[in-house]
Design a protein around this motif. Structure first.
Motif, PDB file in Angstrom:
ATOM      1  N   TYR A  77       0.804  -1.213   0.000  1.00  0.00           N
ATOM      2  CA  TYR A  77       0.000   0.000   0.000  1.00  0.00           C
ATOM      3  C   TYR A  77       0.842   1.272   0.000  1.00  0.00           C
ATOM      4  O   TYR A  77       0.302   2.378   0.029  1.00  0.00           O
ATOM      5  N   SER A  78       2.150   1.125   0.001  1.00  0.00           N
ATOM      6  CA  SER A  78       3.033   2.294  -0.023  1.00  0.00           C
ATOM      7  C   SER A  78       2.836   3.088  -1.312  1.00  0.00           C
ATOM      8  O   SER A  78       2.703   2.517  -2.399  1.00  0.00           O
ATOM      9  N   THR A  79       2.831   4.399  -1.181  1.00  0.00           N
ATOM     10  CA  THR A  79       2.736   5.288  -2.340  1.00  0.00           C
ATOM     11  C   THR A  79       3.813   6.358  -2.212  1.00  0.00           C
ATOM     12  O   THR A  79       4.349   6.581  -1.114  1.00  0.00           O
ATOM     13  N   PRO A  80       4.138   7.066  -3.299  1.00  0.00           N
ATOM     14  CA  PRO A  80       5.126   8.152  -3.181  1.00  0.00           C
ATOM     15  C   PRO A  80       4.732   9.200  -2.154  1.00  0.00           C
ATOM     16  O   PRO A  80       5.588   9.761  -1.460  1.00  0.00           O
ATOM     17  N   GLY A  81       3.438   9.453  -2.014  1.00  0.00           N
ATOM     18  CA  GLY A  81       2.976  10.441  -1.050  1.00  0.00           C
ATOM     19  C   GLY A  81       2.941   9.933   0.373  1.00  0.00           C
ATOM     20  O   GLY A  81       3.070  10.709   1.320  1.00  0.00           O
ATOM     21  N   CYS A 105      -9.359 -10.654  -6.974  1.00  0.00           N
ATOM     22  CA  CYS A 105      -8.298  -9.729  -6.571  1.00  0.00           C
ATOM     23  C   CYS A 105      -7.854 -10.003  -5.143  1.00  0.00           C
ATOM     24  O   CYS A 105      -8.686 -10.116  -4.226  1.00  0.00           O
ATOM     25  N   ILE A 106      -6.544 -10.118  -4.923  1.00  0.00           N
ATOM     26  CA  ILE A 106      -6.008 -10.326  -3.581  1.00  0.00           C
ATOM     27  C   ILE A 106      -5.388  -9.042  -3.021  1.00  0.00           C
ATOM     28  O   ILE A 106      -4.757  -9.068  -1.976  1.00  0.00           O
ATOM     29  N   ARG A 107      -5.537  -7.929  -3.731  1.00  0.00           N
ATOM     30  CA  ARG A 107      -5.065  -6.614  -3.285  1.00  0.00           C
ATOM     31  C   ARG A 107      -3.560  -6.613  -2.996  1.00  0.00           C
ATOM     32  O   ARG A 107      -3.104  -5.964  -2.054  1.00  0.00           O
ATOM     33  N   CYS A 108      -2.840  -7.333  -3.820  1.00  0.00           N
ATOM     34  CA  CYS A 108      -1.377  -7.349  -3.687  1.00  0.00           C
ATOM     35  C   CYS A 108      -0.755  -6.088  -4.242  1.00  0.00           C
ATOM     36  O   CYS A 108       0.389  -5.761  -3.947  1.00  0.00           O
ATOM     37  N   CYS A 109      -1.498  -5.384  -5.091  1.00  0.00           N
ATOM     38  CA  CYS A 109      -1.075  -4.128  -5.714  1.00  0.00           C
ATOM     39  C   CYS A 109       0.085  -4.288  -6.686  1.00  0.00           C
ATOM     40  O   CYS A 109       0.787  -3.317  -7.000  1.00  0.00           O
ATOM     41  N   ALA A 110       0.277  -5.494  -7.198  1.00  0.00           N
ATOM     42  CA  ALA A 110       1.279  -5.681  -8.249  1.00  0.00           C
ATOM     43  C   ALA A 110       0.937  -4.818  -9.449  1.00  0.00           C
ATOM     44  O   ALA A 110       1.827  -4.239 -10.094  1.00  0.00           O
ATOM     45  N   CYS A 111      -0.351  -4.697  -9.759  1.00  0.00           N
ATOM     46  CA  CYS A 111      -0.776  -3.897 -10.906  1.00  0.00           C
ATOM     47  C   CYS A 111      -0.467  -2.427 -10.702  1.00  0.00           C
ATOM     48  O   CYS A 111      -0.089  -1.713 -11.645  1.00  0.00           O
ATOM     49  N   GLY A 155       1.445   5.190 -14.307  1.00  0.00           N
ATOM     50  CA  GLY A 155       1.094   5.663 -12.974  1.00  0.00           C
ATOM     51  C   GLY A 155      -0.379   5.951 -12.812  1.00  0.00           C
ATOM     52  O   GLY A 155      -0.784   6.772 -11.980  1.00  0.00           O
ATOM     53  N   MET A 156      -1.220   5.248 -13.579  1.00  0.00           N
ATOM     54  CA  MET A 156      -2.663   5.533 -13.575  1.00  0.00           C
ATOM     55  C   MET A 156      -3.470   4.467 -12.833  1.00  0.00           C
ATOM     56  O   MET A 156      -4.699   4.519 -12.832  1.00  0.00           O
ATOM     57  N   ARG A 157      -2.785   3.540 -12.222  1.00  0.00           N
ATOM     58  CA  ARG A 157      -3.454   2.487 -11.455  1.00  0.00           C
ATOM     59  C   ARG A 157      -3.228   2.793  -9.976  1.00  0.00           C
ATOM     60  O   ARG A 157      -2.089   2.993  -9.530  1.00  0.00           O
ATOM     61  N   THR A 158      -4.296   2.841  -9.183  1.00  0.00           N
ATOM     62  CA  THR A 158      -4.178   3.221  -7.776  1.00  0.00           C
ATOM     63  C   THR A 158      -5.040   2.329  -6.896  1.00  0.00           C
ATOM     64  O   THR A 158      -6.001   1.708  -7.360  1.00  0.00           O
ATOM     65  N   TYR A 159      -4.640   2.289  -5.627  1.00  0.00           N
ATOM     66  CA  TYR A 159      -5.463   1.637  -4.603  1.00  0.00           C
ATOM     67  C   TYR A 159      -5.401   2.527  -3.368  1.00  0.00           C
ATOM     68  O   TYR A 159      -4.445   2.484  -2.602  1.00  0.00           O
ATOM     69  N   SER A 160      -6.386   3.374  -3.198  1.00  0.00           N
ATOM     70  CA  SER A 160      -6.356   4.428  -2.186  1.00  0.00           C
ATOM     71  C   SER A 160      -7.045   3.962  -0.910  1.00  0.00           C
ATOM     72  O   SER A 160      -8.216   4.270  -0.675  1.00  0.00           O
ATOM     73  N   THR A 161      -6.325   3.224  -0.093  1.00  0.00           N
ATOM     74  CA  THR A 161      -6.885   2.761   1.173  1.00  0.00           C
ATOM     75  C   THR A 161      -6.462   3.670   2.323  1.00  0.00           C
ATOM     76  O   THR A 161      -5.301   4.102   2.383  1.00  0.00           O
ATOM     77  N   PRO A 162      -7.370   3.973   3.249  1.00  0.00           N
ATOM     78  CA  PRO A 162      -6.993   4.779   4.418  1.00  0.00           C
ATOM     79  C   PRO A 162      -5.967   4.070   5.296  1.00  0.00           C
ATOM     80  O   PRO A 162      -5.295   4.704   6.107  1.00  0.00           O
TER      81      PRO A 162
END
Length: 295
Positions: free
Chosen positions: A145-149, A256-262, A269-276
């Motif tokens: 779930y790590s993002t640049p921000g 989907c297993i929410r691994c965020c490989a995609c 950079g247009m694929r996101t998973y914005s979890t709190p």
């Protein structure tokens, strides 16, 4: 004394961190086995001892037969303090040939929060598969779930992690060639294991200090996605398809297993998973944790 003649890495690693660690451990074992630590030319020839079976994109049910002379390094990611369920399913393909004794090193990679019971769970699984685990290690990889921000263990495993993994591999090789290599040893973790996390979608209300909207059920692609197909190509469960009719990326929540490989692989950079939960991890789990190994 148990001499290493071949090292087989078997891993499930959607974002490559578990594979990277397991291969570094195997390389350290190979160098120690060849007596080539510090000798670049000899190290290169020793790498021939190592092969990798990466199960990330392999959804077949074909058994993986291990024979005498092999030493195995297992690698799997940690999801919510347990071995990722999809890793468990795929590693169950391992079979030990009749009469063979297969020493094993078990490794898990987690996103800097905690590995809780995952390492002891993978150890127990190795035993059930007929392997003989004699060493174990928990290492850190960039959180899914790590993002640049909101980075969480960004860039890990880094050079220090890989050096630690290689050193651990050397220690494993030396232990394997010593008397009493298979004596019982301590691994951190609990039995029974913690209850697995429910597959429900987290909401802002369920995450401390999140202050954001609810999490989407699956990663999403922004408008203007060029439909290059890279997300579908790296999805370990085949959850993603490109719909030529709607010109959209479709993701099946049931797969989907929410691994965020995609997300990690999207070149635009247009694929996101914005979890709190990312904000929670960034706030509370940013202090660097170090690998823990058990021999």
């Amino acid at each position: 004394m148990n001499t290493i003649t071949a090292i087989t890495v078997i891993c499930f690693s959607p974002t490559h961190t578990s594979k990277t660690i397991a291969e570094a451990v195997a390389a350290g074992m190979a160098r120690a086995r060849c007596g080539s630590e510090g000798n670049a030319e000899a190290s290169a020839s020793c790498s021939m001892l190592v092969r990798t079976i990466d199960l990330t994109l392999d959804r077949s049910d074909e058994p993986i037969i291990l024979t005498s002379g092999e030493t195995v390094v297992l690698g799997a990611p940690v999801y919510a303090g347990r071995v990722a369920p999809e890793a468990v399913r795929r590693l169950k393909r391992i079979q030990v040939a009749a009469g063979a004794s297969i020493p094993a090193v078990v490794t898990v990679t987690y996103g800097n929060r905690d590995y809780e019971d995952a390492l002891v769970e993978l150890y127990d699984m190795a035993l059930l598969l007929g392997l003989t685990p004699f060493a174990a290690g928990a290492f850190i990889g960039e959180h899914s779930y790590s993002t640049p921000g909101m980075p969480v263990a960004e860039g890990r495993p880094d050079s220090m992690d890989l050096a630690d993994a290689s050193i651990f591999g050397g220690e494993c090789a030396r232990k394997l060639e010593s008397p009493g290599a298979f004596a019982p040893f301590h691994i951190k973790g609990n039995r029974p294991y913690k209850e697995p996390a429910r597959p429900s979608t987290p909401t802002a209300a369920s995450q401390p200090h999140s202050g954001t909207a609810s999490t989407p059920a699956v990663p999403v692609s922004a408008d203007g996605c060029p439909l290059c197909g890279e997300c579908a190509a790296v999805c370990p469960t085949g959850a993603i398809v490109l719909d030529s009719g709607s010109m959209k990326v479709l993701t099946a929540p049931s797969l989907c297993i929410r691994c965020c490989a995609c997300v990690k692989a999207c070149p635009a950079g247009m694929r996101t998973y914005s979890t709190p939960f990312a904000a929670f991890l960034h706030e509370h789990c940013s202090t660097r944790r170090e690998p823990e190994t058990f021999l």
